[in-house]
Design a protein around this motif. Structure first.
Motif, PDB file in Angstrom:
ATOM      1  N   VAL A  27      -5.366 -19.063  64.525  1.00  9.37           N
ATOM      2  CA  VAL A  27      -6.180 -19.001  63.509  1.00  9.37           C
ATOM      3  C   VAL A  27      -6.095 -17.911  62.340  1.00  9.37           C
ATOM      4  O   VAL A  27      -5.814 -18.164  61.230  1.00  9.37           O
ATOM      5  CB  VAL A  27      -7.609 -18.642  63.959  1.00  9.37           C
ATOM      6  N   SER A  28      -5.424 -16.961  62.846  1.00  7.02           N
ATOM      7  CA  SER A  28      -4.876 -15.850  61.901  1.00  7.02           C
ATOM      8  C   SER A  28      -3.706 -16.127  61.142  1.00  7.02           C
ATOM      9  O   SER A  28      -3.614 -16.005  59.952  1.00  7.02           O
ATOM     10  CB  SER A  28      -4.340 -14.333  62.593  1.00  7.02           C
ATOM     11  N   ALA A  29      -2.652 -16.917  62.044  1.00  7.59           N
ATOM     12  CA  ALA A  29      -1.619 -17.495  61.158  1.00  7.59           C
ATOM     13  C   ALA A  29      -1.956 -18.353  60.142  1.00  7.59           C
ATOM     14  O   ALA A  29      -1.331 -18.396  59.076  1.00  7.59           O
ATOM     15  CB  ALA A  29      -0.684 -18.253  62.321  1.00  7.59           C
ATOM     16  N   ALA A  30      -2.824 -19.176  60.456  1.00  7.98           N
ATOM     17  CA  ALA A  30      -3.279 -20.343  59.520  1.00  7.98           C
ATOM     18  C   ALA A  30      -3.893 -19.898  58.147  1.00  7.98           C
ATOM     19  O   ALA A  30      -3.615 -19.872  57.043  1.00  7.98           O
ATOM     20  CB  ALA A  30      -4.022 -21.341  60.123  1.00  7.98           C
ATOM     21  N   ALA A  35      -3.458 -17.924  52.760  1.00  8.31           N
ATOM     22  CA  ALA A  35      -3.813 -16.402  51.549  1.00  8.31           C
ATOM     23  C   ALA A  35      -2.556 -16.518  50.776  1.00  8.31           C
ATOM     24  O   ALA A  35      -2.578 -16.357  49.714  1.00  8.31           O
ATOM     25  CB  ALA A  35      -3.906 -15.426  52.573  1.00  8.31           C
ATOM     26  N   PHE A  36      -1.262 -16.766  51.439  1.00 12.59           N
ATOM     27  CA  PHE A  36      -0.077 -16.608  50.318  1.00 12.59           C
ATOM     28  C   PHE A  36       0.096 -17.746  49.804  1.00 12.59           C
ATOM     29  O   PHE A  36       1.181 -17.794  48.694  1.00 12.59           O
ATOM     30  CB  PHE A  36       1.111 -16.495  51.383  1.00 12.59           C
ATOM     31  N   THR A  37      -0.371 -18.997  49.808  1.00 12.14           N
ATOM     32  CA  THR A  37      -0.255 -20.012  49.057  1.00 12.14           C
ATOM     33  C   THR A  37      -1.440 -20.488  48.380  1.00 12.14           C
ATOM     34  O   THR A  37      -1.591 -20.030  47.163  1.00 12.14           O
ATOM     35  CB  THR A  37       0.270 -21.377  49.976  1.00 12.14           C
ATOM     36  N   ALA A  46     -10.373 -17.861  48.212  1.00 15.25           N
ATOM     37  CA  ALA A  46      -9.990 -16.480  48.370  1.00 15.25           C
ATOM     38  C   ALA A  46     -11.272 -15.653  49.036  1.00 15.25           C
ATOM     39  O   ALA A  46     -11.050 -15.154  50.019  1.00 15.25           O
ATOM     40  CB  ALA A  46      -9.257 -15.723  47.613  1.00 15.25           C
ATOM     41  N   ALA A  47     -12.322 -16.142  48.072  1.00 22.51           N
ATOM     42  CA  ALA A  47     -13.542 -15.242  48.647  1.00 22.51           C
ATOM     43  C   ALA A  47     -14.089 -15.690  49.930  1.00 22.51           C
ATOM     44  O   ALA A  47     -14.707 -14.791  50.560  1.00 22.51           O
ATOM     45  CB  ALA A  47     -14.693 -15.243  47.410  1.00 22.51           C
ATOM     46  N   ILE A  48     -14.100 -17.042  50.131  1.00 22.52           N
ATOM     47  CA  ILE A  48     -14.656 -17.662  51.330  1.00 22.52           C
ATOM     48  C   ILE A  48     -13.916 -17.334  52.570  1.00 22.52           C
ATOM     49  O   ILE A  48     -14.586 -16.746  53.479  1.00 22.52           O
ATOM     50  CB  ILE A  48     -14.695 -19.251  51.186  1.00 22.52           C
ATOM     51  N   MET A  49     -12.431 -16.973  52.122  1.00 18.29           N
ATOM     52  CA  MET A  49     -11.684 -16.694  53.433  1.00 18.29           C
ATOM     53  C   MET A  49     -11.732 -15.047  53.764  1.00 18.29           C
ATOM     54  O   MET A  49     -11.893 -14.815  54.773  1.00 18.29           O
ATOM     55  CB  MET A  49     -10.193 -16.924  52.837  1.00 18.29           C
ATOM     56  N   LEU A  50     -11.938 -14.375  52.660  1.00 19.81           N
ATOM     57  CA  LEU A  50     -12.289 -12.989  52.830  1.00 19.81           C
ATOM     58  C   LEU A  50     -13.622 -12.819  53.854  1.00 19.81           C
ATOM     59  O   LEU A  50     -13.752 -11.753  54.502  1.00 19.81           O
ATOM     60  CB  LEU A  50     -12.331 -12.308  51.482  1.00 19.81           C
ATOM     61  N   VAL A  51     -14.543 -13.649  53.419  1.00 14.17           N
ATOM     62  CA  VAL A  51     -15.839 -13.520  54.245  1.00 14.17           C
ATOM     63  C   VAL A  51     -15.857 -13.940  55.514  1.00 14.17           C
ATOM     64  O   VAL A  51     -16.072 -13.432  56.839  1.00 14.17           O
ATOM     65  CB  VAL A  51     -16.994 -14.243  53.447  1.00 14.17           C
ATOM     66  N   ALA A  52     -14.850 -15.035  55.660  1.00 17.29           N
ATOM     67  CA  ALA A  52     -14.797 -15.552  57.048  1.00 17.29           C
ATOM     68  C   ALA A  52     -14.066 -14.790  58.026  1.00 17.29           C
ATOM     69  O   ALA A  52     -14.128 -14.839  59.239  1.00 17.29           O
ATOM     70  CB  ALA A  52     -14.105 -17.113  56.919  1.00 17.29           C
ATOM     71  N   TYR A  53     -13.077 -14.044  57.434  1.00 17.58           N
ATOM     72  CA  TYR A  53     -12.125 -13.352  58.376  1.00 17.58           C
ATOM     73  C   TYR A  53     -12.667 -12.474  59.270  1.00 17.58           C
ATOM     74  O   TYR A  53     -12.767 -12.535  60.388  1.00 17.58           O
ATOM     75  CB  TYR A  53     -10.939 -12.617  57.644  1.00 17.58           C
ATOM     76  N   VAL A 163      -4.371  -8.233  51.672  1.00 21.36           N
ATOM     77  CA  VAL A 163      -4.868  -8.354  53.076  1.00 21.36           C
ATOM     78  C   VAL A 163      -4.188  -9.147  53.940  1.00 21.36           C
ATOM     79  O   VAL A 163      -4.177  -8.905  55.312  1.00 21.36           O
ATOM     80  CB  VAL A 163      -6.508  -8.815  52.864  1.00 21.36           C
ATOM     81  N   ALA A 164      -3.669 -10.088  53.333  1.00 21.05           N
ATOM     82  CA  ALA A 164      -2.914 -11.118  54.109  1.00 21.05           C
ATOM     83  C   ALA A 164      -1.672 -10.384  55.045  1.00 21.05           C
ATOM     84  O   ALA A 164      -1.677 -10.967  56.374  1.00 21.05           O
ATOM     85  CB  ALA A 164      -1.953 -12.099  53.372  1.00 21.05           C
ATOM     86  N   PRO A 165      -1.021  -9.363  54.718  1.00 20.56           N
ATOM     87  CA  PRO A 165       0.070  -8.675  55.601  1.00 20.56           C
ATOM     88  C   PRO A 165      -0.601  -8.078  56.934  1.00 20.56           C
ATOM     89  O   PRO A 165      -0.182  -8.203  58.028  1.00 20.56           O
ATOM     90  CB  PRO A 165       0.857  -7.745  55.071  1.00 20.56           C
ATOM     91  N   TYR A 166      -1.951  -7.651  56.765  1.00 13.56           N
ATOM     92  CA  TYR A 166      -2.766  -7.024  57.982  1.00 13.56           C
ATOM     93  C   TYR A 166      -2.973  -8.055  58.690  1.00 13.56           C
ATOM     94  O   TYR A 166      -2.855  -7.961  60.038  1.00 13.56           O
ATOM     95  CB  TYR A 166      -3.947  -6.311  57.597  1.00 13.56           C
ATOM     96  N   ALA A 167      -3.533  -9.178  58.182  1.00 10.84           N
ATOM     97  CA  ALA A 167      -3.551 -10.278  59.138  1.00 10.84           C
ATOM     98  C   ALA A 167      -2.453 -10.972  59.773  1.00 10.84           C
ATOM     99  O   ALA A 167      -2.462 -11.453  60.924  1.00 10.84           O
ATOM    100  CB  ALA A 167      -4.371 -11.461  58.438  1.00 10.84           C
TER     101      ALA A 167
END
Length: 195
Positions: A27-30, A35-37, A46-53, A163-167
């Motif tokens: 899940v984190s890798a996906a 995030a990077f693409t 991006a907003a949805i993903m930031l809430v979903a994480y 945020v992506a490098p943290y994930a």
């Protein structure tokens, strides 16, 4: 027969943890790949993903605690579940202000969830072993959180790629933990097979 029971319980616990760590890695890798693409050029995604994480983190901690004795027996995961659920709401509110605010919220969350993850890993070391990667992950999460809070006060543009490098590091540590538990189980079983 009774002497085998603790070993059987530990084996069942390790089987769950391996699956859990592999799923969290996937899940984190996906999330990182998106995030990077795609998400870097699509603010609504991006907003949805930031809430979903953090929401996913809350759900994952809840499920893991339930499979290993319940939230009442896993206080650090209970706290991680609560802080991740609150962070989900805080990120949704922060998105209406600025990405700097979002990063600050992520920073506070990373510090707290990192500490709770570290505590969980130390507790599990006695029963499951092979938790050094989770201990490192928790410590690094706390340090990354402090960096996020500092970065949030700056003037540079902030986006999901901050945020992506943290994930990504989280994904790496989950993968290492899953592989390490798998190898440990194989090594533990091999002397028995040989005898």
């Amino acid at each position: 027969m009774p002497s085998q029971k603790p070993d059987t319980l530990a084996q069942a616990s390790n089987t769950w943890l391996k699956s859990y760590y592999f799923v969290r890695f996937a899940v984190s890798a996906a999330w990182v790949a998106l995030a990077f693409t795609v998400a870097r050029t699509m603010p609504p995604l991006a907003a949805i993903m930031l809430v979903a994480y953090p929401a996913w983190d809350a759900l994952a901690n809840f499920l893991d605690a339930q499979r290993t004795g319940g939230l009442s027996r896993n206080k650090s995961q209970l706290l991680n579940f609560v802080i991740s659920a609150l962070t989900t709401l805080a990120v949704a509110v922060a998105l209406t202000r600025s990405m700097n605010t979002v990063l600050a919220v992520y920073g506070v969350w990373a510090v707290l969830s990192g500490v709770f993850q570290l505590i969980t890993a130390v507790r599990r070391w006695k029963t499951n072993g092979a938790q050094w990667a989770m201990i490192l992950s928790g410590a690094q999460s706390a340090l990354a959180g402090l960096f996020f809070v500092k970065m949030a006060g700056g003037i540079e543009d902030i986006g999901i790629t901050n945020v992506a490098p943290y994930a990504a590091f989280g994904a790496f540590y989950f993968l290492v933990s899953a592989v390490w538990l798998t190898v440990s189980d194989i090594l533990r079983k091999s002397p028995r097979t040989a005898s």
